[in-house]
Every structure is written in C-alpha cells, then in structure tokens.
Design an enzyme around this catalytic site. Structure first.
Site, PDB file in Angstrom:
ATOM      1  CB  SER A 249      -0.960  -0.050   1.191  1.00  0.00           C
ATOM      2  OG  SER A 249      -2.015   0.863   1.036  1.00  0.00           O
TER       3      SER A 249
ATOM      4  CG  ASP B 283      -7.217  -3.286  -2.870  1.00  0.00           C
ATOM      5  OD1 ASP B 283      -7.848  -2.546  -2.084  1.00  0.00           O
ATOM      6  OD2 ASP B 283      -5.981  -3.308  -2.947  1.00  0.00           O
TER       7      ASP B 283
ATOM      8  CG  HIS C 291      -5.610  -2.688   0.734  1.00  0.00           C
ATOM      9  ND1 HIS C 291      -5.271  -2.173  -0.512  1.00  0.00           N
ATOM     10  CD2 HIS C 291      -4.866  -1.985   1.631  1.00  0.00           C
ATOM     11  CE1 HIS C 291      -4.365  -1.207  -0.358  1.00  0.00           C
ATOM     12  NE2 HIS C 291      -4.116  -1.074   0.927  1.00  0.00           N
TER      13      HIS C 291
END
Length: 264
Positions: A88, A213, A241
């Site tokens: 991320s 996601d 995610h």
C-alpha cells in the site's frame, strides 16, 4: 524538529541470504508482516522497518514527511542493496527508492499499491472525499479511524472477520502513532504520483493485487502494465487489500518463486 539524520531508523533483521526489506502501509506497522517472516528467514535475510513516527520508530521525526525523506532514511538504515517489498503506502515508498536509489534496490515488489492512490479523470482510485473524511475522523478519534481503516482493508475477503482480527492483533502490539504522523502520512497517499516515473524502474519488478481491493481497484492494473512494461503482475482472485494476510500461503509461494527466478 529533529532532522532524520539525527536519529537513525531502527530495523529488525532475521535469517541470512539476500536481504528482503518489508515496508508496511498507512496507519499500521511492521508487525503486519510477522506471519510471513518465519517461512522466508530460512532462505533470506528478512528485514522489517517501521516508517518514521510508527511503532519502533515512533520517536523519529523528519524535517519534512515526504517520500524522498522517508526513502533516504530507510536507505541509510538498511545500508546495503536489498529487495524492497512494500504494501500500500509502503509500495509508494519502495517505488520511490527504486527510482531514486537504483543501486540499493535489487528488486521491487509492490503489494496492493498504486503509483497514485487518488482517483483522477482517467485514473481509478480512492475518492478524494474518502481521504478527506479520514483526516476529519483523525482529528476526532485516531483509534477509531485506524479501526475503520482495518475494516476497509479486508472488505470483500472471504474471511473478513479473521483478517481484521489478525491485523488488529498484530498492529496493536505497538503504541499507536500520533495524530500528526497519521495526518502527514495520509497526505502522502493523497498527494503522491509516481506514475510518470515508473518507466525509470529497471530492476526486477513484481506487482501483486487483490481482485476485490476497494483501495486499489483492479481497473488500474492494465494502466500500470503500460507504465511499467518491464514489470510482472499477479492478481489474487479472492483477496482484498491485504493478500499476505488473507492468502498467506499463495502470497509466499508467488513471492518465493519470483525471487528464485529473478534474484538467486
């Protein structure tokens, strides 16, 4: 404010072999990687680093909370060429390192990450209004905001409850970052755009995505394929995610096979 050079980032290291450096995402800390590390440290030197202001590096302050400063601080702390694996926001940091310090990055793996997280005209992503809401919530209750963020991470996962519980247990081992650090690092997600620079990444480059996601929509994958034609991508069909939590065995199999192919 102290300069980042005044206090070096702490890192944790286990095992021997090619160094793999794991960088966590927004609001969380390096503990998220713990479930994956045991299997990897048999063949690699596994290094985890908390971003400045988080967990073991809670006291480290940067002159400016920017991708450039964070990348410099991590390069100095690791102090040798390594493979960087970023999740991320951590993927943005790792990408910045590959662009700015190519000699220090042997390979790049981004997990559920995007060179630009905010949606634009022709770019799928998170709505700016969602991130604005997070800023607002942070001002009121940081713990609750992180808790809500954990729920978004696991949305769509076939075992959402276990994933959230596991993430929360891992992350809560450490004292939480200050509101200011959370605000500053959230601003990085809002303002960063490395899309035009991906073509400058010439190291082996693997991109991992969750098909479900909600923060990095699957529509963005084809766009990044064009921006980084040398890279490879893999999509976890049932993941959201945090594929390294929800699909740990598959995640490790894909990662180890890629590492063996490109770096051994």
């Amino acid at each position: 404010m102290k300069n980042s050079m005044a206090e070096r980032l702490k890192i944790a290291s286990q095992g021997q072999g090619i160094p793999l450096v794991f960088i966590h995402g927004w609001g969380l800390n390096s503990a998220v990687w713990q479930p994956c590390l045991a299997q990897l440290q048999a063949n690699f030197q596994v290094i985890t680093v908390d971003l400045p202001g988080f967990a073991t590096n809670k006291s480290v302050q940067l002159a400016q909370y920017s991708l450039v400063e964070i990348a410099e601080a991590i390069v100095q702390a690791v102090a040798k060429p390594a493979v960087y694996i970023g999740w991320s926001l951590g993927g943005l940091v790792a990408s910045q390192m590959a662009i700015k310090y190519p000699a220090q990055v042997l390979g790049l793996v981004t997990v559920a990450s995007s060179p630009q997280f905010v949606a634009q005209d022709n770019w799928p992503g998170v709505k700016a209004s969602v991130l604005a809401l997070f800023h607002k919530q942070l001002a009121q209750d940081t713990t609750k905001t992180i808790s809500n963020f954990l729920k978004i991470q696991a949305m769509g996962s076939p075992h959402i409850r276990q994933d959230i519980k596991k993430l929360r247990e891992l992350v809560m081992q450490y004292e939480q970052p200050t509101r200011q650090v959370l605000d500053d690092s959230l601003s990085l997600l809002e303002s960063s755009d490395l899309s035009a620079q991906l073509q400058n990444i010439h190291q082996p480059f693997l991109r991992l995505y969750g098909k479900l996601d909600g923060l990095v929509p699957k529509q963005v994958i084809a766009l990044i394929d064009q921006l980084a034609p040398h890279s490879q991508s893999y999509i976890f069909e049932q993941a959201s995610h945090a594929p390294f939590i929800s699909h740990q065995a598959e995640f490790l199999a894909i990662l180890q096979s890629w590492l063996t192919e490109h770096l051994s």
